[in-house]
Enzyme design. Structure first.
Site, mmCIF file in Angstrom:
data_model
loop_
_atom_site.group_PDB
_atom_site.id
_atom_site.type_symbol
_atom_site.label_atom_id
_atom_site.label_comp_id
_atom_site.label_asym_id
_atom_site.label_seq_id
_atom_site.Cartn_x
_atom_site.Cartn_y
_atom_site.Cartn_z
ATOM 1 N N CYS A 41 0.824 -1.214 0.000
ATOM 2 C CA CYS A 41 0.000 0.000 0.000
ATOM 3 C C CYS A 41 0.855 1.259 0.000
ATOM 4 C CB CYS A 41 -0.900 -0.017 1.229
ATOM 5 S SG CYS A 41 -1.823 1.515 1.490
ATOM 6 N N TYR A 172 -5.332 6.602 -9.000
ATOM 7 C CA TYR A 172 -6.530 5.832 -8.662
ATOM 8 C C TYR A 172 -7.752 6.371 -9.408
ATOM 9 C CZ TYR A 172 -4.133 3.332 -4.922
ATOM 10 O OH TYR A 172 -3.294 2.506 -4.226
#
Length: 332
Positions: A41, A172
């Site tokens: 992450c 994203y």
């Protein structure tokens, strides 16, 4: 997802803070808390890097979740028996539900868990690294860099805001767009910002000032994933990072700086994105490439001046129990 197919990140975090004076009920205490991360992450990777640069390994122990998860949450499948050895839980969601049995938001990393109660204190990733710099100073290592110096905070904050909106979250917004129009807008916004950052870094080794700051950490965690994941998986494919000379040299400079590349696990990064995002990659096949040895090629950024750690010094070698597994990353 917003109207028109635009991706919208859920930003409802647990914002309780751990502070030197304990004003939120959680005082800084060495060994009391556990920083839960996944090396996959980018938001958690910021905390891993800052913790290492500041030398907080002993004061703030770390739990590493595996690179993949299901709808329920991150799991501790890297640990013997599939349980974190300190918290005694299989899934990070258990610590969230200990804090709030009705918790209905994202089970995200990084999260800091209060070991005595087993409850998540905070998952406010942006504040976590700032507080490592400002609230945990009593436990910084000798020679730790000033990642958020007072004189530079307004500029760091301004850079971070644009980098977050256009780059960190921008990849994203492109990757999870639900329409051609929203994807095209995100794509353009991302590469416009990367072009501006390239111009900013042409004559400056670092984003703000002449040393590494919080701003460099936040940009790095997106750049280091760009060619391995975002270029193909998220369709951010105008260019690879390795085809953007200034940003590529800047990223390699940081990667080869102790505290950055020695925390990167490309194996976990690729497995997370390609195996978890089945709506984007239905087969779950993880690509073999790209060749990552180019991260160790000369960058020549030292000619611009600057001192990575200011008046301080690099961190010591990574402790064996926190080292990235052999073969998961080129060693800087």
């Amino acid at each position: 997802m917003k109207r028109g197919g635009e991706y919208a990140r859920d930003s409802r975090y647990l914002t309780t803070r751990i502070t030197a004076d304990g004003r939120d009920g959680f005082p800084v205490e060495p060994g009391r808390y556990r920083l839960v991360v996944s090396r996959a992450c980018p938001w958690a990777s910021r905390a891993v890097i800052v913790r290492r640069l500041l030398g907080l390994e002993q004061a703030l122990p770390m739990a590493i979740a595996g690179p993949t998860h299901d709808q329920r949450s991150w799991t501790f499948d890297l640990d013997p028996g599939g349980r974190d050895p300190v918290l005694g839980i299989e899934r990070l969601q258990d610590a969230y539900f200990a804090r709030d049995p009705g918790y209905d938001r994202g089970i995200t990393v990084p999260a800091i868990v209060d070991v005595p109660t087993g409850e998540v204190v905070t998952n406010d990733y942006a504040q976590i690294t700032i507080d490592m710099s400002l609230e945990w100073t009593a436990y910084h290592r000798e020679g730790a860099p000033a990642l958020y110096p007072p004189a530079l905070r307004p500029e760091i904050d301004a850079v971070n805001e644009t980098v977050y909106g256009d780059v960190n979250n921008g990849v994203y917004r492109a990757g999870f767009s639900g329409s051609q129009e929203s994807y095209a807008a995100a794509y353009e916004r991302l590469f416009n910002r990367l072009d501006l950052l390239s111009r900013r870094l042409e004559g400056s080794r670092y984003l703000v000032g002449d040393t590494i700051t919080e701003a460099d950490v936040r940009l790095f965690t997106t750049l280091v994933r760009f060619d391995a994941v975002y270029h193909g998986h998220f369709k951010c494919n105008r260019q690879k990072l390795s085809e953007m000379p200034v940003l590529w040299a800047y990223a390699r400079d940081l990667f080869q700086t102790p505290g950055f590349g020695d925390t990167v696990d490309f194996d976990h990064i690729k497995r997370h994105y390609y195996m978890v995002h089945r709506d984007i990659n239905p087969t779950g096949i993880v690509p073999e490439g790209p060749d990552l040895s180019n991260w160790l090629t000369p960058h020549d950024r030292a000619a611009l001046g600057g001192r990575p750690f200011g008046d301080g010094k690099p961190p010591e070698a990574v402790a064996p129990d926190e080292a990235v597994p052999a073969g998961h990353t080129p060693l800087p």
